[in-house]
Structures are given as structure tokens and as C-alpha cells.
Motif scaffolding. Sequence first.
Motif, PDB file in Angstrom:
ATOM      1  N   GLN A  70      -1.846  10.170  25.244  1.00 12.16           N
ATOM      2  CA  GLN A  70      -1.343  10.220  23.871  1.00 12.16           C
ATOM      3  C   GLN A  70      -0.951  11.620  23.423  1.00 12.16           C
ATOM      4  OE1 GLN A  70      -4.520   8.419  21.621  1.00 12.16           O
ATOM      5  NE2 GLN A  70      -3.946   6.338  22.223  1.00 12.16           N
ATOM      6  N   ASN A  71      -1.614  12.639  23.977  1.00 11.39           N
ATOM      7  CA  ASN A  71      -1.425  13.994  23.465  1.00 11.39           C
ATOM      8  C   ASN A  71      -0.626  14.923  24.373  1.00 11.39           C
ATOM      9  OD1 ASN A  71      -2.944  13.724  20.971  1.00 11.39           O
ATOM     10  ND2 ASN A  71      -4.712  13.454  22.291  1.00 11.39           N
ATOM     11  N   SER A  72      -0.291  14.469  25.559  1.00 15.20           N
ATOM     12  CA  SER A  72       0.443  15.327  26.489  1.00 15.20           C
ATOM     13  C   SER A  72       1.912  14.926  26.546  1.00 15.20           C
ATOM     14  CB  SER A  72      -0.154  15.234  27.893  1.00 15.20           C
ATOM     15  OG  SER A  72       0.566  16.046  28.785  1.00 15.20           O
ATOM     16  N   GLU A  73       2.752  15.919  26.769  1.00 12.36           N
ATOM     17  CA  GLU A  73       4.173  15.666  26.988  1.00 12.36           C
ATOM     18  C   GLU A  73       4.549  15.909  28.446  1.00 12.36           C
ATOM     19  OE1 GLU A  73       6.510  17.846  24.175  1.00 12.36           O
ATOM     20  OE2 GLU A  73       5.342  17.132  22.472  1.00 12.36           O
ATOM     21  N   VAL A  74       3.554  16.203  29.277  1.00 12.37           N
ATOM     22  CA  VAL A  74       3.774  16.533  30.679  1.00 12.37           C
ATOM     23  C   VAL A  74       3.581  15.279  31.528  1.00 12.37           C
ATOM     24  CG1 VAL A  74       3.006  17.983  32.598  1.00 12.37           C
ATOM     25  CG2 VAL A  74       2.962  18.882  30.252  1.00 12.37           C
ATOM     26  N   ASP A  75       4.643  14.871  32.222  1.00 13.60           N
ATOM     27  CA  ASP A  75       4.583  13.645  33.015  1.00 13.60           C
ATOM     28  C   ASP A  75       3.503  13.682  34.088  1.00 13.60           C
ATOM     29  OD1 ASP A  75       6.533  12.404  31.549  1.00 13.60           O
ATOM     30  OD2 ASP A  75       8.134  12.713  33.020  1.00 13.60           O
ATOM     31  N   ALA A  76       3.269  14.837  34.699  1.00 10.41           N
ATOM     32  CA  ALA A  76       2.243  14.932  35.749  1.00 10.41           C
ATOM     33  C   ALA A  76       0.849  14.669  35.174  1.00 10.41           C
ATOM     34  CB  ALA A  76       2.291  16.300  36.423  1.00 10.41           C
ATOM     35  N   GLN A 107       5.566   5.672  38.430  1.00 10.86           N
ATOM     36  CA  GLN A 107       6.850   5.832  37.732  1.00 10.86           C
ATOM     37  C   GLN A 107       6.977   7.232  37.149  1.00 10.86           C
ATOM     38  OE1 GLN A 107       6.898   2.767  34.774  1.00 10.86           O
ATOM     39  NE2 GLN A 107       7.262   1.126  36.242  1.00 10.86           N
ATOM     40  N   LEU A 108       5.904   7.728  36.574  1.00 12.28           N
ATOM     41  CA  LEU A 108       5.935   9.050  35.950  1.00 12.28           C
ATOM     42  C   LEU A 108       5.981  10.177  36.973  1.00 12.28           C
ATOM     43  CD1 LEU A 108       3.378   8.427  33.090  1.00 12.28           C
ATOM     44  CD2 LEU A 108       5.796   8.980  32.819  1.00 12.28           C
TER      45      LEU A 108
END
Length: 93
Positions: free
Chosen positions: A18-24, A55-56
Motif C-alpha cells: 500500500q505504501n511503496s511505489e517500487v515494483d520490486a 507480474q511486478l
Amino acid sequence: NKIKSNKIIQYLATQAIQNSEVDAVKSESYYYLGRCSQIQEDFESAFQNYSKSCQLNPDQMLGQFGLGQMYLYKGFYLFLFFFVNYFDNISYF
């Protein structure tokens, strides 16, 4: 306590998603959600989380492994054959 540990992992993974924008980071978190679901024998949820992890981040090896386990569980042996052959032909180095 295994149940308490699973709940803590699920909470932390959900917060990271919910809080990360990093796909990894999200990919790793979905892997952990999949692992928790698999331990709880909620195989459909595990399948969905491992799929989202891959997928991410297609390089997420643990997510790939978990997804392969779920395909075995579902009986998709033919698909698994192609899945393994696909990743076997990728050079990682």
C-alpha cells in the motif's frame, strides 16, 4: 507461534504494498503474502499472490518457484513443462 508470525508478515507485506511505489518491493511483498497463504493452505490466494509477484518483477525467483508449486498443485503439468522450459532458456548471467 506460527499463526502470530504469519499475521505479522501479512500485515507488514500489505503495508509495504500500500505504501511503496517500487515494483520490486511490491513483488517481494506479494511473494510473502503468497507464502503465508500457502502455509495456511489457501492455495487460490497463494496462486494469485505469486502471480502478482511475478507480474511486478519477472526476475523474482521465489515468486516463480511458488507459482510453479501452485501449478503443480492445480495439476497443470503441461503448462508447468512450458513454464520450466521458458525459464530454462533465459540467460541470467
